[in-house]
Design an enzyme around this catalytic site. Structure first.
Site, PDB file in Angstrom:
ATOM      1  CB  CYS A 109      -1.073   0.048   1.296  1.00 10.31           C
ATOM      2  SG  CYS A 109      -2.389   1.193   1.149  1.00 10.31           S
ATOM      3  CG  HIS A 110       0.127   5.280   1.306  1.00 12.17           C
ATOM      4  ND1 HIS A 110      -1.248   4.372   1.153  1.00 12.17           N
ATOM      5  CD2 HIS A 110      -0.176   6.132   0.776  1.00 12.17           C
ATOM      6  CE1 HIS A 110      -2.077   5.215   0.487  1.00 12.17           C
ATOM      7  NE2 HIS A 110      -1.073   6.354   0.139  1.00 12.17           N
ATOM      8  N   GLY A 111       3.157   1.566   2.231  1.00 11.16           N
ATOM      9  CA  GLY A 111       4.657   1.060   2.721  1.00 11.16           C
ATOM     10  C   GLY A 111       5.788   1.311   1.819  1.00 11.16           C
ATOM     11  CD1 TRP A 113       5.582   7.740  -0.370  1.00 12.36           C
ATOM     12  CD2 TRP A 113       4.306   7.894   1.383  1.00 12.36           C
ATOM     13  NE1 TRP A 113       4.836   8.593  -0.450  1.00 12.36           N
ATOM     14  CE2 TRP A 113       3.984   8.885   0.358  1.00 12.36           C
ATOM     15  CE3 TRP A 113       3.613   7.552   2.561  1.00 12.36           C
ATOM     16  CZ2 TRP A 113       2.810   9.613   0.615  1.00 12.36           C
ATOM     17  CZ3 TRP A 113       2.616   8.545   2.860  1.00 12.36           C
ATOM     18  CH2 TRP A 113       2.075   9.358   1.813  1.00 12.36           C
TER      19      TRP A 113
END
Length: 177
Positions: A109-111, A113
């Site tokens: 997901c946003h991991g 980043w």
């Protein structure tokens, strides 16, 4: 138990609940010891839907954790969790340890980043939540829309629906490592 059977999950308050809880449960059922590592001891609270979710116990405080003690690192998403962690030098350094050691490094997901912040995105094929595609491309990654993308020791997925494929990719990678 040897470190070949230990997996770290790095998270803080605001982790996407399903992206921490579901992989942790599946990895435990597969016979791995799984430690939740965070910036502080005690508990961290998840995010579920549009509000705060359940809390999880922190097994190891980040200041006491070392990549040498683990076979792999899992980075759950949510917007809040990776955004907080990428501002913490110790968290970024911990991720870099796994990358430099070539140990399985998995983000959903946003991991991813965090992978960009740690320099682990450059030159890699990756996926993520669609809104951070440009961030990953700016960090040197080649973005792909797929439920799971494995590029060397780096594993990425897009969203909670991808958790089963994501977790199986982690299990496969740890088995090869």
């Amino acid at each position: 138990m040897t470190n070949a059977k230990r997996i770290a999950i790095l998270a803080t308050d605001g982790y996407e609940q399903s992206e921490l809880m579901d992989p942790r449960e599946t990895l435990k059922k597969a016979g791995y010891d799984v430690d939740v590592i965070s910036l502080k001891s005690g508990q961290i609270r998840g995010w579920k839907g549009k509000d705060w979710g359940d809390s999880v116990d922190v097994d190891v405080e980040l200041s006491k954790a070392s990549a040498k003690d683990y076979a792999a690192l899992v980075l759950p998403g949510g917007v809040i969790n990776p955004d907080k962690l990428r501002m913490e030098q110790a968290a970024v350094a911990f991720i870099k340890e796994f990358d430099q050691a070539g140990k399985p490094l998995a983000a959903i997901c946003h991991g991813p980043w965090l992978l960009a912040e740690a320099g682990a995105a450059k030159g890699r094929e990756m996926t993520s939540w669609a809104s951070i595609r440009t961030d990953l491309e700016n960090a040197g990654a080649k973005w792909k829309d797929a439920e799971v993308v494995v590029d060397g020791h780096v594993i990425t997925s897009r969203k909670p629906d991808d958790i089963p494929a994501f977790t199986q990719a982690v299990i496969k990678a740890v088995g090869k490592a």
